[in-house]
Design a protein around this motif. Structure first.
Motif, PDB file in Angstrom:
ATOM      1  N   ALA A 112       3.001 -13.987  -4.654  1.00 60.23           N
ATOM      2  CA  ALA A 112       1.855 -14.027  -4.005  1.00 60.23           C
ATOM      3  C   ALA A 112       2.022 -12.987  -3.608  1.00 60.23           C
ATOM      4  CB  ALA A 112       1.269 -14.611  -2.665  1.00 60.23           C
ATOM      5  N   ALA A 113       2.782 -11.994  -2.901  1.00 55.07           N
ATOM      6  CA  ALA A 113       2.614 -10.556  -2.369  1.00 55.07           C
ATOM      7  C   ALA A 113       3.971  -9.740  -3.425  1.00 55.07           C
ATOM      8  CB  ALA A 113       2.690 -10.526  -0.683  1.00 55.07           C
ATOM      9  N   ALA A 160       7.828 -22.902  -7.459  1.00 54.04           N
ATOM     10  CA  ALA A 160       7.045 -23.051  -6.429  1.00 54.04           C
ATOM     11  C   ALA A 160       6.374 -21.971  -6.286  1.00 54.04           C
ATOM     12  CB  ALA A 160       7.224 -23.920  -5.582  1.00 54.04           C
ATOM     13  N   ALA A 161       6.082 -20.536  -6.287  1.00 52.02           N
ATOM     14  CA  ALA A 161       6.544 -19.221  -5.400  1.00 52.02           C
ATOM     15  C   ALA A 161       4.503 -19.485  -6.104  1.00 52.02           C
ATOM     16  CB  ALA A 161       6.239 -18.438  -6.594  1.00 52.02           C
ATOM     17  N   TRP A 251      -1.242  -8.478  -7.380  1.00 52.80           N
ATOM     18  CA  TRP A 251      -1.548  -7.836  -6.193  1.00 52.80           C
ATOM     19  C   TRP A 251      -1.836  -7.642  -5.850  1.00 52.80           C
ATOM     20  CZ3 TRP A 251       0.225  -3.741  -2.524  1.00 52.80           C
ATOM     21  CH2 TRP A 251       0.202  -4.226  -1.246  1.00 52.80           C
ATOM     22  N   PRO A 252      -3.333  -8.458  -5.241  1.00 57.01           N
ATOM     23  CA  PRO A 252      -3.478 -10.005  -4.548  1.00 57.01           C
ATOM     24  C   PRO A 252      -3.029 -10.980  -5.673  1.00 57.01           C
ATOM     25  CG  PRO A 252      -5.260  -8.385  -4.277  1.00 57.01           C
ATOM     26  CD  PRO A 252      -5.258  -7.182  -5.300  1.00 57.01           C
ATOM     27  N   GLY A 253      -4.231 -10.385  -6.714  1.00 55.81           N
ATOM     28  CA  GLY A 253      -4.000 -11.416  -7.498  1.00 55.81           C
ATOM     29  C   GLY A 253      -5.226 -12.407  -7.404  1.00 55.81           C
ATOM     30  N   PRO A 302       4.947 -11.748   5.652  1.00 57.01           N
ATOM     31  CA  PRO A 302       3.243 -10.888   5.297  1.00 57.01           C
ATOM     32  C   PRO A 302       3.406 -10.314   4.339  1.00 57.01           C
ATOM     33  CG  PRO A 302       3.913  -9.940   7.094  1.00 57.01           C
ATOM     34  CD  PRO A 302       5.425 -10.706   7.618  1.00 57.01           C
ATOM     35  N   ASP A 303       1.883 -10.171   3.687  1.00 54.76           N
ATOM     36  CA  ASP A 303       1.220  -9.198   2.926  1.00 54.76           C
ATOM     37  C   ASP A 303       1.554  -7.875   4.394  1.00 54.76           C
ATOM     38  OD1 ASP A 303      -0.101 -10.283   0.518  1.00 54.76           O
ATOM     39  OD2 ASP A 303      -0.463 -11.833   1.974  1.00 54.76           O
TER      40      ASP A 303
END
Length: 422
Positions: A112-113, A160-161, A251-253, A302-303
């Motif tokens: 995700a990041a 699972a990411a 990212w961020p996608g 976090p991001d």
């Protein structure tokens, strides 16, 4: 007599049953109660679109006591100000802070990041430090929903990411792993980590078998109705959904939906959640959360948003996180993962973190104002300790305190805190 009455009122301010936790809007949906009580409780989506427990049979006094002692809808205990550790009034303990990202470009792109938590989970398994990682992944049958999963290999972790913004119950499998007697790590939301820490105060196996707890900064859990609205927007039948990804593959996608026949529908972040059609429909508990940043985890990741003129931008770029190391266990883990080539790090300042995540400062700093409002209105509330209330309120300022207080009053009057079991 007054003193006795005061103690009684304080005790009654917290929920005493699962039904009271859910009915007062304080359930996080973590699933720890189902893990403790076994088949007596199951988890599912209620009519509000939130993950909630269903009590199927009598729980028993001892089990209920353990649930109430660990439920993050009843009480949460923060870290306070650990001796010898820099403690930020909002972000909490900071032994080390870095920008961070996975050294593996495949992991970095898919996650995700920057893939920091994915890389750490993979390293923990590859190194033999743990035998399993408890976290979440997309549901196989209904990909817009999220399910608890146990990864036992590095490839399982990678599979699972990516972000799962919707409701989930990551902790339903905690006692399954504790009963196996094998060491495992937990990667979950801040409230889930609080629940595990609380469980450790009543179950010594937690300290023996869960050496690492890792988390994110949480913007809140929104209703499953949001995902359904996205599917309706694209005119996609639920039965035709092969993939539902909130973030990732960049990212961020984009928020991506893919059908079984290969059609792809993308919505760009963050506009996908700011159009009015898919606005954040957060559960009430998230709006009064005392810890969105995972102060009691070993590492929060976090991001690590790129800043322009002091504001985060969301243009596509190689992903980065911020790694906030909170405990000595987290410090040793991060340093080992860097040394073994799983992570790369770069400098970051507290001021940059403030700018990256400015929207979280007021709500977290003024959380105690929300609980005060709940008490004044005769509502169930959460017992909170160890989160430096005075310094938080000073950081929030009078405007922030009033905003949190008034917002809570408005939400209660509107009935936002009234919820149902499954």
């Amino acid at each position: 007599m007054d003193k006795q009455n005061g103690v009684h009122r304080s005790r009654m301010a917290q929920a005493e049953t699962i039904e009271e936790v859910v009915g007062s809007g304080l359930c996080t949906g973590c699933g720890l109660c189902a893990s403790i009580a076994g088949p007596a409780i199951s988890m599912g989506i209620n009519i509000e679109g939130n993950m909630r427990p269903l009590v199927r049979q009598e729980i028993g006094r001892d089990k209920n006591a353990q649930i109430m002692a660990t439920c993050p809808g009843v009480s949460v205990q923060g870290p306070g100000k650990p001796e010898g550790v820099t403690t930020h009034p909002v972000w909490g303990p900071m032994r080390e802070i870095h920008r961070s990202w996975s050294s593996d470009p495949v992991v970095r792109h898919k996650a995700a990041a920057g893939g920091t938590l994915t890389a750490l989970g993979r390293y923990l398994l590859a190194s033999g430090r743990v035998e399993a990682v408890l976290h979440v992944r997309a549901d196989d049958q209904k990909p817009w929903l999220t399910t608890s999963t146990i990864s036992r290999t590095p490839d399982d972790v990678l599979g699972a990411a990516q972000s799962r913004y919707g409701p989930s119950s990551p902790l339903v499998n905690v006692h399954r792993l504790l009963d196996e007697g094998k060491r495992f790590a937990v990667i979950a939301k801040p409230c889930d980590i609080s629940a595990i820490r609380a469980l450790g105060r009543v179950d010594p196996r937690v300290g023996q078998l869960i050496p690492y707890m890792l988390t994110i900064f949480c913007g809140g859990v929104f209703s499953a109705h949001v995902a359904k609205a996205v599917l309706r927007h694209h005119s996609i039948d639920e039965q035709n959904v092969a993939l539902y990804r909130y973030r990732g593959e960049g990212w961020p996608g984009p928020l991506r939906v893919q059908t079984h026949d290969g059609a792809i529908y993308d919505l760009l972040y963050p506009g996908a959640y700011q159009t009015g059609k898919f606005s954040y429909e957060l559960q009430f508990r998230c709006k009064v959360c005392p810890d969105q940043v995972g102060e009691v985890a070993d590492i929060s990741a976090p991001d690590g948003w790129i800043l322009r003129d002091g504001r985060p931008i969301h243009e596509e770029a190689p992903g980065t996180n911020v790694a906030i190391v909170r405990t000595s266990a987290g410090q040793e883990l991060l340093q080992a993962a860097v040394a073994e080539g799983y992570l790369e790090v770069a400098p970051v300042s507290v001021e940059e973190i403030d700018q990256m995540h400015a929207e979280k400062i007021i709500r977290k700093a003024a959380a105690s104002a929300a609980f005060f409002a709940l008490r004044l209105m005769g509502q169930k509330t959460i017992k909170v300790s160890g989160y430096r209330t005075a310094t938080g309120l000073m950081r929030a300022g009078l405007r922030g305190i009033f905003r949190q207080f008034a917002g809570t009053v408005r939400r209660v009057k509107a009935g936002e805190n009234r919820e149902h079991l499954i």
